[in-house]
Design a protein around this motif. Structure first.
Motif, PDB file in Angstrom:
ATOM      1  N   PHE A   1      34.746  54.088  57.171  1.00 56.72           N
ATOM      2  CA  PHE A   1      34.273  55.094  56.231  1.00 56.72           C
ATOM      3  C   PHE A   1      33.178  54.509  55.330  1.00 56.72           C
ATOM      4  N   PRO A   2      32.168  55.307  54.974  1.00 51.75           N
ATOM      5  CA  PRO A   2      31.123  54.826  54.060  1.00 51.75           C
ATOM      6  C   PRO A   2      31.722  54.444  52.712  1.00 51.75           C
ATOM      7  N   GLY A   3      31.212  53.371  52.121  1.00 45.76           N
ATOM      8  CA  GLY A   3      31.689  52.959  50.815  1.00 45.76           C
ATOM      9  C   GLY A   3      32.953  52.118  50.840  1.00 45.76           C
ATOM     10  N   CYS A   4      33.416  51.739  52.036  1.00 48.24           N
ATOM     11  CA  CYS A   4      34.599  50.882  52.125  1.00 48.24           C
ATOM     12  C   CYS A   4      34.272  49.525  51.498  1.00 48.24           C
ATOM     13  N   PRO A   5      35.093  49.026  50.573  1.00 45.73           N
ATOM     14  CA  PRO A   5      34.770  47.780  49.871  1.00 45.73           C
ATOM     15  C   PRO A   5      34.895  46.546  50.754  1.00 45.73           C
ATOM     16  N   ALA A   6      34.222  45.479  50.335  1.00 50.88           N
ATOM     17  CA  ALA A   6      34.256  44.219  51.081  1.00 50.88           C
ATOM     18  C   ALA A   6      35.670  43.691  51.214  1.00 50.88           C
TER      19      ALA A   6
ATOM     20  N   GLN B   1      25.222  36.597  47.990  1.00 46.31           N
ATOM     21  CA  GLN B   1      25.696  37.152  46.722  1.00 46.31           C
ATOM     22  C   GLN B   1      27.061  36.572  46.397  1.00 46.31           C
ATOM     23  N   SER B   2      27.198  36.039  45.188  1.00 47.74           N
ATOM     24  CA  SER B   2      28.456  35.405  44.799  1.00 47.74           C
ATOM     25  C   SER B   2      29.544  36.448  44.609  1.00 47.74           C
ATOM     26  N   ALA B   3      30.704  36.209  45.194  1.00 47.47           N
ATOM     27  CA  ALA B   3      31.831  37.129  45.020  1.00 47.47           C
ATOM     28  C   ALA B   3      32.413  36.956  43.624  1.00 47.47           C
ATOM     29  N   THR B   4      32.893  38.045  43.054  1.00 41.65           N
ATOM     30  CA  THR B   4      33.457  37.972  41.709  1.00 41.65           C
ATOM     31  C   THR B   4      34.836  37.339  41.724  1.00 41.65           C
ATOM     32  N   ASP B   5      35.519  37.379  42.842  1.00 41.24           N
ATOM     33  CA  ASP B   5      36.855  36.809  42.958  1.00 41.24           C
ATOM     34  C   ASP B   5      36.780  35.549  43.818  1.00 41.24           C
ATOM     35  N   PRO B   6      36.924  34.351  43.211  1.00 40.65           N
ATOM     36  CA  PRO B   6      36.785  33.118  44.002  1.00 40.65           C
ATOM     37  C   PRO B   6      37.831  32.990  45.098  1.00 40.65           C
TER      38      PRO B   6
END
Length: 332
Positions: free
Chosen positions: A47-52, A86-91
């Protein structure tokens, strides 16, 4: 309520629903419901917009069952759709993705993501140690910050903390990853020592700015909040906090802090503008527009108010276009 207001509210609700769904699936992945979670994730990623996080979660489940080819296919699709640098916000999420990339023999992508993780979170010794222990490609080429260097710099800075803002200013104009890491560790040591309020605010503000330079917005928000705990009416820290989204679990949203500072400094235009803009972002659009209209009526030549008016229109337009795009893709 206008159509645009309705669309913006719909977009915000969708983001909350996504976060809740991720939490639910994460719990299922760690329980006996892994099969159901895997089926739901397989459906969601198309689905479009599915998060990483959903792609990574599914790839992790597949890799756990030794289905590395399927995990690799999921990751390849995800990596084509996003910026690998792009750095992920959650390590922890980033570490999981790197592990799966290595298992799937996607070494070039693992190298780039490992470098990104080090730049944003390498000031935490466990992160740097993990990168080397896991033999992440390129980890041996990353700069090593020795404890001796950190202690030496910390002692030098403790003798004169007034030079810290100058160092931050220089790094903003010429960011050097190794210098940012070294300063984050050294100033972090100072922030953990007992000190007066003024010095603590200086240290926490510097650590927040350094975290922003490293792309670590979670840590930036944490240090900003710690500074505001020491000095609740600090306008500089309140303005910095307003740059970040409120996490779902927050008990003191940025708008509340800005409101407190605005009452203390009612004639500070930057704080007033930040408060109105934050109210608009948080869905209080009618209230924000009324406050802006009253400001412009009182001071029609205020450059800050004029800039804010343009900013609100751009923000509204952007959210509307994103929501329309998502709706069109779902309809298709």
């Amino acid at each position: 309520m206008t159509d645009k207001d309705s669309q913006l509210g719909k977009y915000q609700k969708k983001q909350i629903d996504i976060r809740r769904k991720l939490i639910r699936l994460s719990v299922a992945c760690r329980s006996a419901d892994t099969a159901r979670a895997e089926l739901e994730l397989h459906d969601w990623i198309h689905f479009p917009g599915c998060p990483a996080a959903a792609h990574i979660m599914l790839a992790s489940l597949l890799a756990r069952r030794s289905k590395l080819d399927d995990a690799k296919k999921i990751l390849n699709t995800y990596l084509k759709q996003t910026d690998q640098d792009q750095s992920a916000t959650d390590p922890q999420l980033t570490q999981l993705l790197i592990s799966i990339l290595i298992s799937s023999n996607l070494l070039d992508a693992a190298r780039r993501l490992g470098k990104s993780l080090y730049q944003s979170h390498g000031h935490h010794p466990p992160i740097a140690e993990w990168l080397r222990a896991m033999s992440v490609p390129g980890s041996m080429d990353l700069p090593i910050i020795s404890p001796t260097a950190v202690d030496t710099l910390a002692n030098q800075l403790s003798a004169d903390t007034t030079i810290i803002p100058t160092l931050i200013y220089a790094l903003k104009h010429n960011p050097k990853p190794k210098s940012i890491l070294l300063l984050r560790q050294a100033i972090g040591k100072l922030a953990d020592r007992p000190t007066d309020t003024h010095t603590l605010v200086t240290l926490t503000h510097a650590l927040a700015e350094l975290a922003i330079l490293a792309g670590d917005h979670t840590d930036a928000r944490r240090w900003t909040k710690r500074g505001l705990d020491a000095d609740p009416y600090n306008a500089t820290l309140a303005l910095l906090l307003a740059k970040f989204d409120d996490p779902p679990e927050t008990q003191t949203p940025a708008r509340k802090i800005l409101s407190r500072v605005a009452r203390k400094f009612p004639h500070y235009p930057d704080v007033k503008a930040a408060l109105i803009h934050r109210a608009h972002i948080d869905g209080k659009r009618a209230s924000a527009q009324r406050k802006l209209a009253a400001w412009l009526k009182l001071d029609p030549n205020s450059p800050t108010a004029k800039q804010l008016s343009i900013k609100l229109k751009q923000t509204h337009k952007k959210h509307y276009e994103v929501n329309q795009h998502n709706d069109n893709q779902e309809a298709a």
